[in-house]
Design an enzyme around this catalytic site. Sequence first.
Site, short mmCIF file in Angstrom:
data_model
loop_
_atom_site.label_atom_id
_atom_site.label_comp_id
_atom_site.label_asym_id
_atom_site.label_seq_id
_atom_site.Cartn_x
_atom_site.Cartn_y
_atom_site.Cartn_z
N THR A 16 1.07 -1.17 0.10
CA THR A 16 -0.20 0.25 -0.23
C THR A 16 0.76 1.39 -0.12
O THR A 16 0.34 2.49 0.08
CB THR A 16 -0.90 -0.46 1.47
OG1 THR A 16 -0.23 -0.32 2.08
CG2 THR A 16 -1.87 -0.98 1.07
N VAL A 19 6.83 3.03 -2.96
CA VAL A 19 6.93 2.48 -3.52
C VAL A 19 6.19 0.89 -4.31
O VAL A 19 5.79 0.49 -4.96
CB VAL A 19 8.64 1.72 -2.80
CG1 VAL A 19 9.08 1.16 -3.74
CG2 VAL A 19 8.87 2.84 -2.77
N SER A 45 -4.14 -1.46 6.32
CA SER A 45 -4.22 -1.73 5.71
C SER A 45 -4.86 -2.78 5.19
O SER A 45 -5.40 -2.52 4.18
CB SER A 45 -3.19 -1.28 4.83
OG SER A 45 -2.39 0.13 4.45
N ARG A 104 21.74 -4.09 2.50
CA ARG A 104 23.03 -3.09 0.96
C ARG A 104 24.04 -3.57 1.66
O ARG A 104 24.54 -4.34 0.75
CB ARG A 104 22.50 -1.60 0.99
CG ARG A 104 21.00 -1.84 0.77
CD ARG A 104 21.25 -0.55 0.04
NE ARG A 104 19.54 0.21 -0.48
CZ ARG A 104 18.79 1.22 0.25
NH1 ARG A 104 19.39 2.19 0.93
NH2 ARG A 104 17.61 1.71 0.02
N CYS A 133 17.54 4.84 -3.96
CA CYS A 133 17.69 5.75 -5.21
C CYS A 133 18.58 6.41 -5.83
O CYS A 133 19.12 6.55 -6.77
CB CYS A 133 16.00 6.45 -4.58
SG CYS A 133 15.74 7.30 -3.04
N GLN A 160 16.34 16.06 -4.01
CA GLN A 160 15.39 14.73 -3.77
C GLN A 160 13.87 15.15 -3.74
O GLN A 160 13.56 16.18 -2.87
CB GLN A 160 16.15 13.86 -3.35
CG GLN A 160 16.95 13.14 -3.45
CD GLN A 160 17.87 12.18 -2.35
OE1 GLN A 160 19.24 12.44 -1.59
NE2 GLN A 160 16.83 11.43 -1.11
N GLY A 164 10.38 10.60 -1.68
CA GLY A 164 11.14 9.24 -1.22
C GLY A 164 11.31 8.93 -0.22
O GLY A 164 11.40 7.50 0.64
N HIS A 246 13.81 12.65 -8.75
CA HIS A 246 15.52 13.00 -7.42
C HIS A 246 15.83 13.53 -9.29
O HIS A 246 16.34 12.97 -9.97
CB HIS A 246 16.02 12.28 -7.36
CG HIS A 246 15.30 11.44 -5.83
ND1 HIS A 246 14.47 12.00 -5.45
CD2 HIS A 246 15.94 10.34 -5.25
CE1 HIS A 246 14.09 11.12 -4.10
NE2 HIS A 246 14.34 10.37 -4.00
N ASN A 319 12.39 8.65 -8.35
CA ASN A 319 13.01 7.90 -7.66
C ASN A 319 11.79 6.53 -6.73
O ASN A 319 12.18 5.98 -6.48
CB ASN A 319 12.98 8.78 -6.16
CG ASN A 319 11.69 9.66 -5.98
OD1 ASN A 319 11.29 10.04 -7.04
ND2 ASN A 319 11.21 9.24 -4.94
P1 NAP Z 1 4.97 4.24 2.70
O1 NAP Z 1 4.79 5.07 1.25
O2 NAP Z 1 5.05 4.84 3.71
O3 NAP Z 1 4.68 2.62 2.56
C1 NAP Z 1 4.97 1.80 3.33
C2 NAP Z 1 4.67 0.07 3.47
O4 NAP Z 1 5.31 0.05 4.44
C3 NAP Z 1 2.81 0.48 3.74
O5 NAP Z 1 2.67 -0.57 2.71
C4 NAP Z 1 3.39 0.62 4.98
O6 NAP Z 1 1.79 -0.93 5.03
C5 NAP Z 1 4.29 -1.08 4.46
N1 NAP Z 1 4.50 -1.52 6.47
C6 NAP Z 1 4.55 -0.02 7.30
N2 NAP Z 1 5.58 -0.62 8.55
C7 NAP Z 1 4.77 -2.25 9.08
C8 NAP Z 1 4.22 -4.05 9.03
N3 NAP Z 1 4.44 -3.33 10.53
N4 NAP Z 1 4.19 -4.45 8.89
C9 NAP Z 1 3.55 -4.53 7.57
N5 NAP Z 1 3.50 -3.05 6.70
C10 NAP Z 1 4.43 -2.74 6.75
O7 NAP Z 1 7.17 4.31 1.92
P2 NAP Z 1 7.65 3.67 0.43
O8 NAP Z 1 8.58 5.57 0.56
O9 NAP Z 1 6.75 3.14 0.04
O10 NAP Z 1 9.11 3.09 1.67
C11 NAP Z 1 8.87 2.00 1.76
C12 NAP Z 1 9.90 1.45 1.30
O11 NAP Z 1 11.10 1.41 0.92
C13 NAP Z 1 11.00 1.69 3.12
O12 NAP Z 1 12.19 0.48 3.45
C14 NAP Z 1 11.90 2.74 2.20
O13 NAP Z 1 13.60 3.05 2.75
C15 NAP Z 1 12.31 2.29 0.45
N6 NAP Z 1 12.44 2.96 -0.48
C16 NAP Z 1 13.91 2.44 -1.21
C17 NAP Z 1 14.13 3.43 -2.07
C18 NAP Z 1 15.20 2.82 -2.55
O14 NAP Z 1 16.07 3.60 -3.38
N7 NAP Z 1 15.10 1.95 -3.16
C19 NAP Z 1 13.04 4.64 -1.89
C20 NAP Z 1 11.67 4.55 -1.53
C21 NAP Z 1 11.87 4.09 -0.24
P3 NAP Z 1 0.54 0.40 5.86
O15 NAP Z 1 -0.31 1.04 4.15
O16 NAP Z 1 0.22 -0.49 6.79
O17 NAP Z 1 0.54 1.22 6.45
N1 12T Z 2 15.31 8.13 3.84
O1 12T Z 2 15.85 3.49 0.92
O2 12T Z 2 14.08 9.43 2.69
O3 12T Z 2 17.35 4.03 2.16
O4 12T Z 2 14.35 10.10 0.54
C1 12T Z 2 15.20 6.19 0.55
C2 12T Z 2 14.22 7.22 0.36
C3 12T Z 2 16.20 6.42 2.62
C4 12T Z 2 16.27 4.34 1.78
C5 12T Z 2 14.23 9.41 1.60
C6 12T Z 2 15.08 7.16 2.71
C7 12T Z 2 15.67 5.94 1.46
C8 12T Z 2 14.95 7.81 2.05
#
Ligand code: NAP
Ligand code: 12T
Length: 337
Positions: A16, A19, A45, A104, A133, A160, A164, A246, A319
Amino acid sequence: MIIKKKKYNVVVVGATGAVGRTMVSILAERKFPVEKLSLLASSRSAGQKLSFDGREVTVAELGEGSFDGIDIALFSAGASVSRQYAPKAVQAGCVVVDNSSAFRMEKDIPLVVPEVNPHAVRKAPGIIANPNCSTIQMVVALKPIHDRYRIKRVIVSTYQSVSGTGQKGIAELAQQSQDFLSKKTIKNEVYPHQIAFNCLPHIDTFLDNGYTKEEMKMVNETQKIFEDDTLAVSPTTVRVPVFYSHSESLNVETENPINIGELKKLLAQSPGICVVDSPENDEYPLAIHAAGRDEVMVGRIRLDLTHPKAVNFWVVADNLRKGAALNAVQIAELVIS
Ligand code: NAP
Ligand code: 12T
């Protein structure tokens, strides 16, 4: 090896989120061979319905039994969820592609960008990490330059977007922008200062060396991906009031002298890159153009006037796509290839 199949059972953990939702749409767009798709999130969710490839899928709560019968698990629910559940998924026989920062830099865990180090991918059950990202879009642009001229040092400043930080970052910029324009009091909960109409030289937390974690991810992940500890990266990461994509300003110093015409051609021919570089027509990569696209866009390519072996350029990518969901799905494609 992962057992070869016509179609695979796939789970998205954090489906949800900003990402996770992008992962679900990219799996459908790229016609990933999905037998059954499970969507998982927290209890907040569970029960929500998301659409995948024209079908409705109900979100379930992540739990102990979530990985039984699953082949591929895409994790994007934060580092603590990954630390707790990714090893359980591996035990259940999954290949895990993890978007968080949890694994990582672990020595035995591959950190993969398919255009740069596809050879590092693991094809057996285990964890594969998706880089940060800001790192991903930078290394896609650096790869052809490093292969041809050998990079010694990169000076990078990032611009950024708030996506993100996930859905809550997007919501905070939208709310603050409305409140600012209607002269209401501005509240900040996600960022340490107002992000609307402002720039914050602060992404993730500060470390003792004066750099942020986000900056050190760019240093360490780049060296790991290129398998070269001598490749120097000097970063400043900045949050700007942009919703998606970004942008990065790079200064790249090389071992060998650069021919700028050759470099432009090289970049234009490289996988995953789209060169947009016609300053005479005001054409250069823009965040609003990169959003929703798959390529890393490169432009403003020019020699450094103050250094005989250095160039400056501008790199922009979505991103949520190349910086996260798309790269993760591309890794999964390598796993089953
Ligand atoms: P987000 O929009 O806040 O979404 C977080 C997601 O994680 C939601 O689906 C949430 O579900 C779920 N979640 C949170 N706590 C949980 C739990 N205890 N058990 C199960 N599900 C849980 O964040 P996002 O931007 O999508 O980012 C998510 C992850 O991707 C983070 O680890 C972030 O660091 C990483 N990320 C990586 C990159 C990259 O560069 N590779 C870029 C951006 C983000 P609910 O709807 O139930 O709250
Ligand atoms: N703090 O995946 O805030 O390590 O833009 C990605 C994005 C951590 C990560 C952000 C962050 C990550 C952000």
